[in-house]
Motif scaffolding. Sequence first.
Motif, PDB file in Angstrom:
ATOM      1  N   TYR A  24       0.836  -1.186   0.000  1.00  8.27           N
ATOM      2  CA  TYR A  24       0.000   0.000   0.000  1.00  8.27           C
ATOM      3  C   TYR A  24       0.878   1.245   0.000  1.00  8.27           C
ATOM      4  O   TYR A  24       2.043   1.204   0.384  1.00  8.27           O
ATOM      5  CB  TYR A  24      -0.921  -0.014   1.224  1.00  8.27           C
ATOM      6  CG  TYR A  24      -2.093   0.914   1.074  1.00  8.27           C
ATOM      7  CD1 TYR A  24      -3.087   0.651   0.149  1.00  8.27           C
ATOM      8  CD2 TYR A  24      -2.190   2.063   1.841  1.00  8.27           C
ATOM      9  CE1 TYR A  24      -4.169   1.510  -0.003  1.00  8.27           C
ATOM     10  CE2 TYR A  24      -3.275   2.930   1.698  1.00  8.27           C
ATOM     11  CZ  TYR A  24      -4.249   2.644   0.773  1.00  8.27           C
ATOM     12  OH  TYR A  24      -5.306   3.498   0.612  1.00  8.27           O
ATOM     13  N   MET A  25       0.314   2.371  -0.442  1.00  7.04           N
ATOM     14  CA  MET A  25       1.087   3.607  -0.413  1.00  7.04           C
ATOM     15  C   MET A  25       1.525   3.870   1.026  1.00  7.04           C
ATOM     16  O   MET A  25       0.771   3.618   1.969  1.00  7.04           O
ATOM     17  CB  MET A  25       0.301   4.778  -0.990  1.00  7.04           C
ATOM     18  CG  MET A  25      -0.875   5.232  -0.195  1.00  7.04           C
ATOM     19  SD  MET A  25      -1.647   6.686  -0.945  1.00  7.04           S
ATOM     20  CE  MET A  25      -3.312   6.103  -1.113  1.00  7.04           C
ATOM     21  N   GLY A  26       2.762   4.304   1.171  1.00  4.90           N
ATOM     22  CA  GLY A  26       3.302   4.571   2.494  1.00  4.90           C
ATOM     23  C   GLY A  26       3.941   3.363   3.161  1.00  4.90           C
ATOM     24  O   GLY A  26       4.440   3.463   4.276  1.00  4.90           O
ATOM     25  N   SER A  27       3.936   2.216   2.481  1.00  8.08           N
ATOM     26  CA  SER A  27       4.495   1.007   3.097  1.00  8.08           C
ATOM     27  C   SER A  27       6.018   0.958   3.033  1.00  8.08           C
ATOM     28  O   SER A  27       6.631   0.084   3.648  1.00  8.08           O
ATOM     29  CB  SER A  27       3.901  -0.250   2.451  1.00  8.08           C
ATOM     30  OG  SER A  27       4.251  -0.328   1.087  1.00  8.08           O
ATOM     31  N   GLY A  28       6.627   1.868   2.297  1.00 11.94           N
ATOM     32  CA  GLY A  28       8.090   1.929   2.257  1.00 11.94           C
ATOM     33  C   GLY A  28       8.715   1.302   1.026  1.00 11.94           C
ATOM     34  O   GLY A  28       9.915   1.022   1.014  1.00 11.94           O
ATOM     35  N   LYS A  29       7.934   1.093  -0.010  1.00 10.62           N
ATOM     36  CA  LYS A  29       8.459   0.436  -1.211  1.00 10.62           C
ATOM     37  C   LYS A  29       9.660   1.177  -1.796  1.00 10.62           C
ATOM     38  O   LYS A  29      10.671   0.560  -2.114  1.00 10.62           O
ATOM     39  CB  LYS A  29       7.360   0.288  -2.269  1.00 10.62           C
ATOM     40  CG  LYS A  29       6.187  -0.555  -1.822  1.00 10.62           C
ATOM     41  CD  LYS A  29       5.091  -0.615  -2.855  1.00 10.62           C
ATOM     42  CE  LYS A  29       4.484   0.706  -3.233  1.00 10.62           C
ATOM     43  NZ  LYS A  29       3.653   1.342  -2.203  1.00 10.62           N
ATOM     44  N   SER A  30       9.554   2.487  -1.921  1.00 10.91           N
ATOM     45  CA  SER A  30      10.654   3.267  -2.502  1.00 10.91           C
ATOM     46  C   SER A  30      11.842   3.336  -1.552  1.00 10.91           C
ATOM     47  O   SER A  30      12.992   3.147  -1.961  1.00 10.91           O
ATOM     48  CB  SER A  30      10.190   4.679  -2.857  1.00 10.91           C
ATOM     49  OG  SER A  30       9.185   4.621  -3.840  1.00 10.91           O
ATOM     50  N   PHE A  31      11.576   3.591  -0.289  1.00  8.97           N
ATOM     51  CA  PHE A  31      12.647   3.715   0.697  1.00  8.97           C
ATOM     52  C   PHE A  31      13.397   2.392   0.858  1.00  8.97           C
ATOM     53  O   PHE A  31      14.624   2.337   0.740  1.00  8.97           O
ATOM     54  CB  PHE A  31      12.065   4.180   2.044  1.00  8.97           C
ATOM     55  CG  PHE A  31      13.103   4.371   3.105  1.00  8.97           C
ATOM     56  CD1 PHE A  31      13.919   5.491   3.095  1.00  8.97           C
ATOM     57  CD2 PHE A  31      13.266   3.433   4.110  1.00  8.97           C
ATOM     58  CE1 PHE A  31      14.890   5.670   4.072  1.00  8.97           C
ATOM     59  CE2 PHE A  31      14.223   3.600   5.088  1.00  8.97           C
ATOM     60  CZ  PHE A  31      15.038   4.724   5.081  1.00  8.97           C
ATOM     61  N   ILE A  32      12.666   1.320   1.115  1.00  9.34           N
ATOM     62  CA  ILE A  32      13.269  -0.004   1.284  1.00  9.34           C
ATOM     63  C   ILE A  32      13.916  -0.446  -0.026  1.00  9.34           C
ATOM     64  O   ILE A  32      15.021  -0.984  -0.042  1.00  9.34           O
ATOM     65  CB  ILE A  32      12.210  -1.049   1.732  1.00  9.34           C
ATOM     66  CG1 ILE A  32      11.675  -0.710   3.121  1.00  9.34           C
ATOM     67  CG2 ILE A  32      12.765  -2.467   1.672  1.00  9.34           C
ATOM     68  CD1 ILE A  32      12.660  -0.805   4.255  1.00  9.34           C
TER      69      ILE A  32
END
Length: 173
Positions: free
Chosen positions: A8-16
């Motif tokens: 979901y948006m905000g789950s950290g996909k880009s950061f992680i």
Amino acid sequence: MKIFLLGYMGSGKSFIGNQLAESLGCEFLDLDNEIEKQCDMKISEIFTRKGEVFFRKAERKMLEKLLKFDSPAVVALGGGTPCYGNNMEMIKAEEDVASVYLKLNIENLKGRLLKEKDSRPMISHLETEELLEEFIRKHLFERGFYYNQSDYIVDCNSKTSQEIIAEIKERLK
């Protein structure tokens, strides 16, 4: 191998995803960023000026392109990407792709998204915490079917980014 991060948006996909790619020594690609480059517009602009249908078509084309990317990479998908058309089926059909669902509970997602609400076109109109929570709850219910088809599900609640990355790497061995 390519690792596709779902959630979901905000789950950290880009950061992680960025940190995971760095630790694996491979390229990091963010589907939304690639769409922005292709369309020469921010995602919020695309939604406002062209609409969601245009965005989903651009998203589909970019997904097809990233599935065929010929180098190892970590790819952060948009929160809705697996849920449209047969996108999840396409992801699962690729032999050199592992899909990982970064799973967070509603409370954690709400806490993260409250801070970013104005920069996210899907939730910028929600005026109260209660409306945001209701929106997340409804979407997670609808999207759970797709997210849970991932090859790996990583519970990200109460974990540091280093712990999440270590768990993903361990599962991919």
